[in-house]
Design an enzyme around this catalytic site. Structure first.
Site, mmCIF file in Angstrom:
data_model
loop_
_atom_site.group_PDB
_atom_site.id
_atom_site.type_symbol
_atom_site.label_atom_id
_atom_site.label_comp_id
_atom_site.label_asym_id
_atom_site.label_seq_id
_atom_site.Cartn_x
_atom_site.Cartn_y
_atom_site.Cartn_z
ATOM 1 C CD GLN A 113 11.522 -14.296 -22.806
ATOM 2 O OE1 GLN A 113 12.556 -14.747 -22.312
ATOM 3 N NE2 GLN A 113 10.323 -14.706 -22.419
ATOM 4 C CB SER A 126 7.655 -8.843 -17.397
ATOM 5 O OG SER A 126 6.883 -9.567 -16.486
ATOM 6 C CG HIS A 148 7.373 -13.257 -14.479
ATOM 7 N ND1 HIS A 148 7.320 -14.478 -15.102
ATOM 8 C CD2 HIS A 148 6.663 -12.407 -15.259
ATOM 9 C CE1 HIS A 148 6.587 -14.373 -16.215
ATOM 10 N NE2 HIS A 148 6.183 -13.123 -16.319
ATOM 11 C CB CYS A 198 1.428 -17.230 -23.958
ATOM 12 S SG CYS A 198 1.890 -15.997 -22.766
ATOM 13 C CG ASN A 214 8.281 -15.176 -26.736
ATOM 14 O OD1 ASN A 214 8.340 -14.376 -27.668
ATOM 15 N ND2 ASN A 214 7.239 -15.955 -26.547
HETATM 16 N N1 PLP Z 1 6.513 -10.279 -24.132
HETATM 17 C C1 PLP Z 1 7.351 -11.322 -24.237
HETATM 18 C C2 PLP Z 1 8.404 -11.319 -25.285
HETATM 19 C C3 PLP Z 1 7.247 -12.398 -23.341
HETATM 20 O O1 PLP Z 1 8.075 -13.420 -23.442
HETATM 21 C C4 PLP Z 1 6.229 -12.354 -22.345
HETATM 22 C C5 PLP Z 1 6.047 -13.489 -21.419
HETATM 23 O O2 PLP Z 1 6.419 -14.614 -21.674
HETATM 24 C C6 PLP Z 1 5.387 -11.232 -22.281
HETATM 25 C C7 PLP Z 1 5.563 -10.211 -23.192
HETATM 26 C C8 PLP Z 1 4.325 -11.123 -21.239
HETATM 27 O O3 PLP Z 1 4.875 -10.848 -19.994
HETATM 28 P P1 PLP Z 1 4.018 -11.148 -18.663
HETATM 29 O O4 PLP Z 1 4.118 -12.615 -18.428
HETATM 30 O O5 PLP Z 1 4.713 -10.376 -17.590
HETATM 31 O O6 PLP Z 1 2.654 -10.679 -18.913
#
Ligand code: PLP
Length: 380
Positions: A179, A199, A201, A324, A151
């Site tokens: 991603q 995911s 979004h 995050c 990410n």
């Molecule tokens: N895994 C990766 C590689 C991500 O980039 C993200 C979010 O940025 C997630 C998991 C978490 O996804 P969610 O935002 O739907 O909880």
């Protein structure tokens, strides 16, 4: 002020066609999918249509698709669910140091329960070393979880080779493709992947809805107690509108994946050409095996929070790292793992292009960056 959005790895806007399909499930078709009357059955049907769309997009079967509330939940569910289901076989999991916190913190939580976890190193471009992976496998290894694409730096991991190594050793292979999906064509059968987290979004679907693919021959224990939704694997009343949106979004993304990648690659190459006007920069990560829309760039001698503050004033959205970790003054674990010094990491931003971006947007971005970096370097 016009917003110029370059943070598509953090989230994306819901596509119009996706929103249109979702809307009736808020106010007209609001039935609980577990109810036995027609209004409930409509919701159930909509969920199953979505399940079929997801299955088709990744060449899986509908009964291998489980809807969740987000990518984080999918990661938690599969890691904890497999650790529990295969406890009698072994208690060792292998992952990498550059995974998303949803994986890393799930692993840390499992460690507290006695599961052993190996965190593989990555090289300067973010690739896991397959020989290190082979050496890490032992008789207790039950699961390998390596992300499909990172990410922060966009590096695409060799998941097909990892899957082969896993299967030779009778180990399950999960990949976090949050991603990757929508950017990379995924065929679970061809790639040999046993489980995938996704995911909505991240590919122009709504927030708050995720999905987990798990091969039908693999068992996992639910982590949430409650009703019988999602084949007893994920209790809780389904987010019907969200699931409908996810299904539509994945279908659109898959149909246009080549065109989308070409567009993003053109934008990225244009950016790389234009950014040369700024001296003392460093592009992090591999330039070939990388998500088409990802740029991770360090500006020597400046602080990324100052860059972002200036860009924000001009309506530009970029990220200082992953979504995050934004807001935290902490060196990104990914940039540390690829060997970036703290000083260089501090001047690093992530730019991720998407559907609505144009070359004119990039001209604006580079002009503002040039002005900003010059100003900040004089101030420092
Ligand atoms: N895994 C990766 C590689 C991500 O980039 C993200 C979010 O940025 C997630 C998991 C978490 O996804 P969610 O935002 O739907 O909880």
């Amino acid at each position: 002020m016009k917003i110029r959005y370059f943070d598509h790895a953090a989230t994306t806007a819901v596509a119009e066609e996706v929103k249109d399909e979702m809307l009736p499930y808020f106010t007209e078709n609001y039935g609980n999918a577990s109810a036995l009357y027609d209004l409930g059955k409509k919701s159930k049907e909509a969920i199953n249509i979505s399940r079929g769309r997801v299955a088709r997009a990744i060449n899986a079967k509908p009964n291998e698709i489980y809807f969740t509330s987000c990518g984080t939940e999918s990661d938690n569910l599969i890691l904890k669910g497999i650790a529990k289901a295969y406890r009698n076989k072994g208690n060792h999991i292998i992952t990498s140091k550059i995974e998303h916190p949803a994986i890393l913190n799930s692993c840390r939580s499992l460690e507290k329960e006695g599961v052993r976890v190996t965190y593989l190193n990555v090289d300067k471009n973010g690739f896991v070393d397959l020989r290190e992976l082979e050496k890490a496998i032992n008789k207790d290894t039950i699961l390998i979880s390596i992300m499909m694409a990172n990410n922060e730096i966009g590096t695409i991991e060799p998941v097909q080779e990892i899957a082969e190594i896993a299967h030779i050793n009778n180990v399950i292979f999960h990949t976090d493709a949050v991603q990757a999906i929508g950017n990379i064509k995924i065929d679970v059968k061809k790639l040999g992947i046993d489980a995938i987290s996704m995911s909505a979004h991240k590919f122009y679907g709504p927030k708050g809805v995720g999905v987990l693919y798990v091969d039908e021959n693999i068992n996992f224990v639910p982590i949430q107690n409650g009703g019988h939704q999602e084949d007893d694997k994920r209790a809780g009343t389904e987010n019907v509108a969200g699931i409908v949106g996810l299904g539509k979004a994945i279908e659109i993304a898959n149909q246009g994946i080549e065109e989308y990648n070409n567009k993003l690659l053109n934008l990225r190459n244009y950016f790389l050409e234009r950014i040369r006007v700024i001296p003392y920069t460093k592009i992090n990560g591999d330039l070939d095996k990388r998500l088409s829309g990802n740029i991770n760039i360090s500006f020597l001698g400046v602080d990324n929070r100052d860059i972002m503050k200036e860009l924000n004033k001009k309506g530009i959205c970029v990220s200082a790292g992953s979504a995050c970790s934004s807001g935290f003054i902490r060196t990104s674990h990914v940039l540390s793992a690829i060997g970036l010094s703290e000083g260089i990491a501090r001047g690093t931003i992530r730019i991720t292009f998407g559907r609505e971006n144009t070359k004119e947007d990039i001209d604006y971005l580079v002009d503002i960056l040039e002005e900003t970096i010059k100003k900040l370097r004089i101030q420092n």
